[in-house]
Design an enzyme around this catalytic site. Structure first.
Site, short mmCIF file in Angstrom:
data_model
loop_
_atom_site.label_atom_id
_atom_site.label_comp_id
_atom_site.label_asym_id
_atom_site.label_seq_id
_atom_site.Cartn_x
_atom_site.Cartn_y
_atom_site.Cartn_z
N HIS A 69 -17.60 53.04 -0.93
CA HIS A 69 -16.21 52.58 -0.76
C HIS A 69 -15.99 52.00 0.65
CE1 HIS A 69 -11.73 53.04 -1.36
NE2 HIS A 69 -11.78 53.03 -0.04
N GLU A 70 -16.32 52.78 1.65
CA GLU A 70 -16.07 52.33 3.03
C GLU A 70 -16.95 51.14 3.39
OE1 GLU A 70 -13.45 53.39 4.34
OE2 GLU A 70 -13.15 55.17 3.08
N HIS B 104 -15.14 48.06 2.45
CA HIS B 104 -14.18 47.62 3.47
C HIS B 104 -14.95 46.90 4.59
CE1 HIS B 104 -10.49 49.42 2.05
NE2 HIS B 104 -10.93 50.66 2.12
N HIS C 274 -15.83 43.39 3.78
CA HIS C 274 -14.62 42.57 3.94
C HIS C 274 -14.47 42.13 5.40
CE1 HIS C 274 -9.94 42.32 3.50
NE2 HIS C 274 -10.48 41.14 3.45
ZN LIG Z 1 -10.15 52.49 1.23
#
Ligand SMILES: [Zn+2]
Length: 701
Positions: free
Chosen positions: A493-494, A497, A500
């Site tokens: 998940h991280e 990010h 991104h």
């Molecule tokens: Zn998040």
């Protein structure tokens, strides 16, 4: 979770540059960083360096704003918007370092300094946001925006800044401006009070056990933690459970004594609702009223309308309709789950109906019965290094990027690892810091943040410095670090990010990587889909001793148990989202009976008494002191997008489909801030997102 230090309207510009005329000093924060990638020289920065750097940063920023507003030339895009977009570098760079370290390696001294610095920095930001001369120049440009000959990105940047100022109250008359500042000031105080009350109430409740028989059913590690907690509190020989989730959830899940589960859960869900000095009911009612007033000053019917206006959903009606579409099937599944659990309870000889404090306990029994999946079976396959290399490999297969370990970047803690991220053509995309382990100086949870955001100035690019912080349990002795399944998903998940951050592009800070609140979790949540794909598991989930890939039978169990308890999880989440929407859908300030309001709201949707909203009003930090007011729905909204996006890969027959990955990178990750978010999504997907994949994934259809 994504954290970004945004203190000012001018979104972070963190390039190292020492202005001519700035004081020559020994303070490393005020000099050009002579390090690889101009990374922060953590080894040289001392606590005493921050305050002067903040002061100098604010002084420089003020001078830059003065130069813009006192420019005798008529406002132009260059002399106003670009100048504003590039202002505040020293302040932003200092803020990014200081406030990020405040969460990752804090100390009492750092927190005391933060308490001292924060009000000054906030006031500095307010002064700029309400600067009438600055707004006048921006408005002059905005009013003739079509005739300025701007390219689409410049035009969007101008529009976004104009909106920011208007939403901050810059367009109001003096009387309303004064009202607005008063409302903001009161809200800031009330939100602090809300948080303080909640913290006190959370710390105040304990379940103290002095008879070992009352621990029946609990796993050894939960008992050991409770014994340690008791010892810390000077009650050696007893066991203390608190209403913090890591302490409470094992008790609710495993403790056989029903009356004690009830006592602990009540302690949790009655926080700040006990009619004592720490009660939050009056505080939150006042906050709702102030926010309603604020929205009305700015021309909106409700606070929800004000907040959602700049989101992908656009209107509260759209959010409501979405939540109710998920609510109906989720409630149906939750009722089935309840019936299955009641059957187990009856079989065990229970005569009563299950209550809210029974859910975790019987859900666990149901899980064992249905899926026979034990966490300890999975962990040997989830060695930290293997999971990390697996996620790097997924990024390589999708985007062609590679990550190379660096050992020459200064670290803020010896446990941190750094990697240089390289694009397909070998060019550098920036530096990734990975900080894995729990320590006393680190905040709870996991997050991605940046020491430097991507910037482009006068055609010159500065690559980002992205930091990902986790809270995994550190190794004991020479044993390897084995992750839980939840940790593994968090790892991916991280990293989503982070990707991104690395792929973000844009000529102006205001539009580089800035996507609406209800889209922020798309880049991260989408990566979790790869983590659990059998093909991907086979690649990275190798036994730490034998090197054998995870057996098919175990992969199958993980896949099947993906639907476990999803009725409950969805209902408690959506109930809280609906409660949030109801609080912020008021059209007039009024007297509230908080408990009656909450009950009427939940009754309206038909919430069953065995499930409480994930957060009740008096401890709903997200919406009262956490920046998610009228925005708790965003996680599920983004889940529609991530499930739909991943479905595109699945449907193509290749989960590493390079063509789709290239489009996802371009339209969402690189250029997500360039245009209307739905428009950007459709450019990637070729169609609007469907809710089907989300409902399927959660077993609601
Ligand atoms: Zn998040």
């Amino acid at each position: 979770m994504k954290k970004r230090v945004i203190l000012l309207l001018s979104v972070t510009a963190l390039v190292a540059s020492c202005k001519e005329g700035a004081k020559q000093t020994e303070n490393p924060l005020m000099q050009k960083f002579e390090t690889p990638f101009q990374a922060p020289p953590f080894d040289k920065i001392k606590l005493a360096d921050y305050k002067p750097a903040f002061e100098e940063g604010m002084k420089q920023h003020k001078a830059e704003i003065e130069a813009i507003v006192n420019n005798p030339e008529a406002p132009t895009f260059e002399n106003t918007i670009v100048a504003f977009d590039q202002s505040g570098k020293l302040l932003n760079r200092t803020s990014a370092i200081f406030f990020n370290l405040c969460e990752a390696v804090t100390s009492d001294d750092m927190l005391a300094l933060a308490m001292e610095i924060s009000p000054a920095v906030t006031a500095h930001g307010d002064e700029i946001n309400m600067n009438p001369k600055l707004f006048a120049r921006i408005k002059t440009l905005y009013d003739k925006k079509e005739s300025l000959g701007l390219d689409p990105l410049a035009l969007r940047t101008l529009e976004k800044y104009y909106d920011d100022f208007v939403r901050g109250g810059a367009n109001l008359n003096d009387e309303d401006k004064a009202k607005m500042m008063k409302i903001n000031g009161e809200l800031a105080k009330l939100s602090l009070q809300y948080g303080n009350n909640l913290l006190k109430e959370t710390n105040a409740f304990t379940l103290v056990i002095d008879d070992a028989k009352d621990l029946e059913g609990l796993p050894d590690n939960a008992i050991a933690s409770a014994a340690a907690e008791a010892k810390n509190r000077g009650m050696e020989g007893k066991w203390v459970f608190t209403v913090q989730k890591p302490s409470m959830l094992p008790f609710l899940t495993y403790a056989k004594k029903r009356d004690l589960r009830e006592k602990l859960y009540k302690g949790y869900y009655m926080r700040a609702n006990n009619d004592n000095a720490n009660d939050n009911k009056a505080v939150l009612a006042q906050m709702v009223n102030l926010r309603t007033e604020k929205a009305k000053l700015l021309g909106f019917d409700t606070y929800a309308a004000y907040v959602i206006d700049v989101n992908m959903a656009k209107t509260p009606e759209a959010v409501h309709a979405f939540l109710e579409r998920v609510w109906t099937p989720a409630l149906k599944v939750a009722k089935q789950e309840l019936a299955e659990m009641q059957k187990i309870a009856n079989k065990e000889g229970m005569r009563e109906k299950l209550e809210s404090w029974d859910w975790w306990y019987y859900a666990e029994k149901l899980r064992k019965q249905k899926y026979d999946l034990d966490e300890s079976e999975m962990m040997p396959y989830l060695k930290l290094e293997n999971v990390r290399d697996g996620m790097f490999e997924v990024a390589n297969k999708l985007y062609g990027i590679t990550l190379e370990k660096r050992t020459d970047i200064p670290l803020y803690h010896p446990e941190v690892e750094t990697y240089e991220v390289k694009d397909v053509d070998g060019s550098s995309l920036g530096i990734l810091y990975l900080d894995y382990f729990t320590r006393a100086s680190k905040s709870a949870g996991a997050w991605m943040t940046e020491f430097r955001h991507y910037t482009k100035e006068n055609g010159k690019e500065e690559m980002p410095l992205v930091s990902v912080v986790y809270n995994f349990s550190p190794a004991v002795g020479d044993a390897p670090v084995l992750l839980t399944w939840d940790d593994t998903e968090t790892m991916f998940h991280e990293f989503g990010h982070a990707l991104h951050g690395f792929f973000t592009r844009g000529d102006y800070q205001r539009i580089a990587g800035t996507i609406p609140h209800d889209m922020v979790e798309l880049p991260s949540q989408v990566m979790e889909n790869w983590a659990s794909e059998p093909e991907v598991l086979k690649m990275y989930a190798k036994h730490y001793q034998t090197g054998e890939p995870m057996p098919d039978a175990l992969i199958k169990k993980i896949q099947e148990s993906g639907h476990f308890n999803q009725g409950f999880a969805t209902v408690e989440y959506v109930a809280a989202s609906l409660l949030d929407m109801d609080w912020y859908s008021q059209t007039e300030p009024q007297q509230f009976d908080v408990n009656a309001f909450e009950k009427a709201s939940m009754d309206k949707y038909g919430l069953i008494k065995e499930i409480l909203p994930r957060y009740r009003s008096t401890y709903f930090s997200h919406i009262f002191d956490g920046g998610y007011s009228a925005g708790y729905y965003v996680y599920l909204w983004a889940e529609v997008l991530d499930a739909d996006a991943f479905q595109a890969f699945k449907a193509s027959g290749d989960i590493y489909n390079k063509e789709l990955a290239a489009k996802f990178r371009k339209y969402i990750l690189s250029e997500g801030g360039y245009d209307d978010p739905m428009g950007q999504y459709v450019k990637f997907r070729g169609q609007q997102p469907s809710e089907e994949p989300l409902l399927m994934k959660r077993g609601l259809k």
